[in-house]
Design a protein around this motif. Sequence first.
Motif, PDB file in Angstrom:
ATOM      1  N   ALA A 549       4.156  -1.430  -3.667  1.00 27.94           N
ATOM      2  CA  ALA A 549       3.733  -2.754  -4.136  1.00 27.94           C
ATOM      3  C   ALA A 549       3.324  -3.630  -2.962  1.00 27.94           C
ATOM      4  N   TYR A 550       4.119  -3.602  -1.909  1.00 28.27           N
ATOM      5  CA  TYR A 550       3.826  -4.372  -0.685  1.00 28.27           C
ATOM      6  C   TYR A 550       2.474  -3.958  -0.110  1.00 28.27           C
ATOM      7  N   GLN A 551       2.234  -2.668  -0.078  1.00 20.37           N
ATOM      8  CA  GLN A 551       0.975  -2.145   0.466  1.00 20.37           C
ATOM      9  C   GLN A 551      -0.216  -2.503  -0.420  1.00 20.37           C
ATOM     10  N   LEU A 552      -0.059  -2.432  -1.727  1.00 17.33           N
ATOM     11  CA  LEU A 552      -1.147  -2.791  -2.645  1.00 17.33           C
ATOM     12  C   LEU A 552      -1.517  -4.265  -2.518  1.00 17.33           C
ATOM     13  N   LEU A 553      -0.510  -5.109  -2.383  1.00 15.93           N
ATOM     14  CA  LEU A 553      -0.773  -6.539  -2.221  1.00 15.93           C
ATOM     15  C   LEU A 553      -1.485  -6.814  -0.899  1.00 15.93           C
ATOM     16  N   ALA A 554      -1.090  -6.100   0.151  1.00 12.57           N
ATOM     17  CA  ALA A 554      -1.752  -6.271   1.449  1.00 12.57           C
ATOM     18  C   ALA A 554      -3.211  -5.847   1.371  1.00 12.57           C
ATOM     19  N   LYS A 555      -3.476  -4.739   0.726  1.00 15.11           N
ATOM     20  CA  LYS A 555      -4.847  -4.252   0.574  1.00 15.11           C
ATOM     21  C   LYS A 555      -5.692  -5.273  -0.191  1.00 15.11           C
ATOM     22  N   ALA A 556      -5.142  -5.819  -1.268  1.00 18.07           N
ATOM     23  CA  ALA A 556      -5.877  -6.808  -2.057  1.00 18.07           C
ATOM     24  C   ALA A 556      -6.089  -8.097  -1.272  1.00 18.07           C
ATOM     25  N   TYR A 557      -5.099  -8.489  -0.498  1.00 16.24           N
ATOM     26  CA  TYR A 557      -5.221  -9.692   0.328  1.00 16.24           C
ATOM     27  C   TYR A 557      -6.296  -9.502   1.397  1.00 16.24           C
ATOM     28  N   LEU A 558      -6.315  -8.350   2.031  1.00 13.67           N
ATOM     29  CA  LEU A 558      -7.296  -8.052   3.078  1.00 13.67           C
ATOM     30  C   LEU A 558      -8.721  -8.150   2.553  1.00 13.67           C
ATOM     31  N   VAL A 602       5.264  -0.309   6.877  1.00 15.86           N
ATOM     32  CA  VAL A 602       5.656  -1.707   6.679  1.00 15.86           C
ATOM     33  C   VAL A 602       4.913  -2.624   7.645  1.00 15.86           C
ATOM     34  N   GLY A 603       4.766  -2.186   8.864  1.00 15.40           N
ATOM     35  CA  GLY A 603       4.176  -3.035   9.903  1.00 15.40           C
ATOM     36  C   GLY A 603       2.714  -3.361   9.673  1.00 15.40           C
ATOM     37  N   VAL A 604       1.936  -2.400   9.188  1.00 16.75           N
ATOM     38  CA  VAL A 604       0.505  -2.660   8.964  1.00 16.75           C
ATOM     39  C   VAL A 604       0.308  -3.720   7.871  1.00 16.75           C
ATOM     40  N   PRO A 605       0.968  -3.597   6.703  1.00 17.98           N
ATOM     41  CA  PRO A 605       0.848  -4.693   5.725  1.00 17.98           C
ATOM     42  C   PRO A 605       1.314  -6.037   6.281  1.00 17.98           C
ATOM     43  N   LYS A 606       2.379  -6.025   7.064  1.00 17.92           N
ATOM     44  CA  LYS A 606       2.868  -7.277   7.666  1.00 17.92           C
ATOM     45  C   LYS A 606       1.785  -7.902   8.534  1.00 17.92           C
ATOM     46  N   THR A 607       1.084  -7.076   9.315  1.00 17.20           N
ATOM     47  CA  THR A 607      -0.018  -7.571  10.132  1.00 17.20           C
ATOM     48  C   THR A 607      -1.120  -8.161   9.261  1.00 17.20           C
ATOM     49  N   THR A 632      -2.324   6.705   3.683  1.00 21.26           N
ATOM     50  CA  THR A 632      -1.842   5.468   3.059  1.00 21.26           C
ATOM     51  C   THR A 632      -2.333   4.247   3.819  1.00 21.26           C
ATOM     52  N   LEU A 633      -2.193   4.274   5.147  1.00 20.28           N
ATOM     53  CA  LEU A 633      -2.604   3.130   5.965  1.00 20.28           C
ATOM     54  C   LEU A 633      -4.125   2.983   5.965  1.00 20.28           C
ATOM     55  N   ALA A 634      -4.846   4.098   6.008  1.00 19.26           N
ATOM     56  CA  ALA A 634      -6.312   4.045   6.002  1.00 19.26           C
ATOM     57  C   ALA A 634      -6.833   3.473   4.693  1.00 19.26           C
ATOM     58  N   LYS A 635      -6.168   3.768   3.590  1.00 20.04           N
ATOM     59  CA  LYS A 635      -6.580   3.219   2.292  1.00 20.04           C
ATOM     60  C   LYS A 635      -6.343   1.713   2.230  1.00 20.04           C
ATOM     61  N   ILE A 636      -5.311   1.247   2.898  1.00 15.76           N
ATOM     62  CA  ILE A 636      -5.070  -0.196   2.938  1.00 15.76           C
ATOM     63  C   ILE A 636      -6.177  -0.891   3.725  1.00 15.76           C
TER      64      ILE A 636
END
Length: 877
Positions: A549-558, A602-607, A632-636
């Motif tokens: 969920a944290y990662q999906l929100l970060a991707k959408a925010y980006l 965790v760190g990449v979404p935080k960034t 996972t990180l590349a998709k974000i």
Amino acid sequence: MKKVADIKVSEHTGVATDSRLVKPGFIFVCVKGFLQDGHDFAAKAVENGATLVVANKKLDVKVPLVLCENSKMAAVCLSDKFYKNPSSKLKLIGVTGTNGKSSVCFLAHKIMSNLGYKVGAIGTGKYLIGDKEYKNQRTTPDIVELREILAKMVDAQIEYVFMEVSSHAIALNRIDGLDFDVACFTNLSQDHLDFHKNMQDYASVKLGFVEKVVREDGVALVNGDDTFAKSLTLPSVKRVSKIDKNADYFFEEKEVSLFGCKFLLNGEKCHSSLLGEVNLFNSAFILSLLDTLLGKIFTKNLQEILPLAGRYNLFSNNVLVDYAHSPESLEKVLQFAQNQNRRRVITLFGCGGDRDKKKRKIMGRLAEKYSDLVILCEDNSRSESVENILAEISEDLSKKKLVFIRSRKKAIDYALSLCGEEDLLLILGRGAEATLDRGFQKLPFSDLEYLKSEPKPAFSRIFDPFWIENVLQSKFLQKFPIDFVFEQISTDSRTIQPNSLFIALPGKKFDSAQFLDEVLQVEGCCAIAGKDCPQNSEKILKVESTLQAYQLLAKAYLSQFAVKKIGITGSVGKTTTKEMLYNLLSQDGLTLKTQANENNQVGVPKTVFNLRPDHKYLLVEMGTDRFGEIETLAKIVEPDIGIITNIGGCHLDAFGDKQGVFREKSKLFEHSKMKLTLDRDFFANSLCYEFQRKNEELLVKIEGSTFTLGNQPEFRAQSAALAIKSALLLKINNSAIQAGLLLPLEMSNRLECKTIGGVDFIFDCYNANPQSMKAAINFWQNYKKERNHYAILGQMLELGKMAKKYHQEIGKLLTGGVVYGVGALAKNYNPTYFFADIAALEQDLPKFKKGDVVLIKGSNGVSLSSLKEIFIKKMEG
């Protein structure tokens, strides 16, 4: 029984079809409307002073009652008699169509007024008698009110009247009995299908009005390029066309921009200050209409005319407000925006409640097609929920680059803070409307007036709960007010602020879900927790995986930012490449990078959540110690440039061998637009570069240009080559690249040279694998060769079955110095001295002399980094 024709209107003080407008002595005509029936208000009209009631049926009223078959026609007859048939004393021009009615009427009024004619206009929100403005409620007023307005115009000696004619007014007989001289038809596209059965019914209503005017000896001017208008074949129909050169009025586009439009009309040069393709047509149509009325094309008169309030109004050269609220008008303004060559188009709009629902999905698809970012918010929601309206608009959308902010004002503030000088923001749907109808309340709010106040909202994060729900495809139990938003997303309960969304991530030592109680006590805070969370609260959204969920929100925010994204992975050199590239990118614009060890799930979404609109670049280091993490990180991030420094033996306990490392790392390239690597063993298209040392300076040559790194170790030429090529791909000039290469690298414990008490220490103990170990040893051995060299080498971790072999290979390189091995596997280095762990080393710490060169290198888990403070305290304390 008395008939309508026998009524002497002179014996009464007025006529009304609305009981609220009745005054003593009035005739009240009971008209059945779209929503209400005037017969139900007859008693109220009498109470207000009506002395005569006209109705379709018998009513129990205390004043005389006149029965008729058609009360609407009775209202026409009586109001014409009372106001002395004013339309027959005026040149009345009726303008119908889905779009353009207001522009044609009010701009034609302005031009003719400037020419010295006495002109009136009736339309959306107002009517004009000369230069005096009055408010009205409907686009086309009702039967009686129309006569009253026209009578005022006759009294003011008005000659020409331009009147908007809505499809509602035609269908509900509001314009019956009026004497039109000219009927105009601008276009027809989907709208008002909540009122009309279908498009054919909608078309027949509007075209029926045009045909009626022509048959009663009037003239029609129509859009010759409109599909529906082609059915009008009567001889008195004139056509305006951009396609048909044989049309009565043929216009050719020369220029359409944010400075207006230039065109030829029947061969004559015309210039309009109005913006957009829509106003190109409106301008040509208005001039054609004036020629129809006055016999002359007034080529220069549109240059001084300002657009109507809320119609293609431009602010600060990058914000455009328009009333577009139908699919066709929306598409026109979006196409215009696309043609302005801006960095991106940001579109903000919503749809009105209790209106044509069929157009919502169409408008959503159009916004997604032509926009780089779509912000959906409330319009006049009326009796419908904002959430339902926005859900219908976005039903067919990918949800990528889509933001929900229900509050109109908050959405505009956020959009303004996102919009850079190179962007174009479209605020659509309401134009100059002054009231926001939420059904349960009506708020005074105008997009136009708000922008005129020149707001400059500072950027602050806005996470609408409805956006959260859509990204995660799940719902909170509680109902959030329209104006409520979360102001931050947090994973740390210790620093939680009011109005935050807390995400309870599971950790190695503890699950942060245990802190939910204290988080939820903070004002405005809610939380996302796992499905197995025992707590139940309307403030908790439960999901399968809080990390996902944290990662999906970060991707959408980006996706909300116009930032160039660079992703970096590899076995060695990731951080060095990142830091070098950071220095280069920072010469060209504000750059956000992952910090320290925040290169993980965790760190990449935080960034990402630290992004602001003024960031030009996002630089993300991506680490991995298990299969699936890089993907996972590349998709974000979805990098514009993906960099793989190399493929080597690291984390082999997870990946098995180098082929496994390749399988994991190469996932970055699958999600990157452009790809860069130096590894020729695993990739066919590796980067070519040359390096040499000259006068102690390291030079790197790439694509015909030579850059200096200053006095740097030779292995850093690899990172420099990748950084330089990335900067060139991003069109950063050579002088900026060179300036960035000479800046110091912010890399604690990454080949960090530090002199302590006269001893030259080389700290490289953030991490270790065979490749990085070889590079560090080579640098150490060649660093001030004439001096005594010592190395404190920790074991290399996570090498799996190959661990002993790799340690032995490193041991063979250790010549020309004294070696201290730390950790069980370090025995395989064949060190001069061996220590089981860092604690044992600290008990018998080596003593070094001034001028010695000491390398401290090993995996982070060995904790050699603590030696820096120990040596500083001992040798400088």
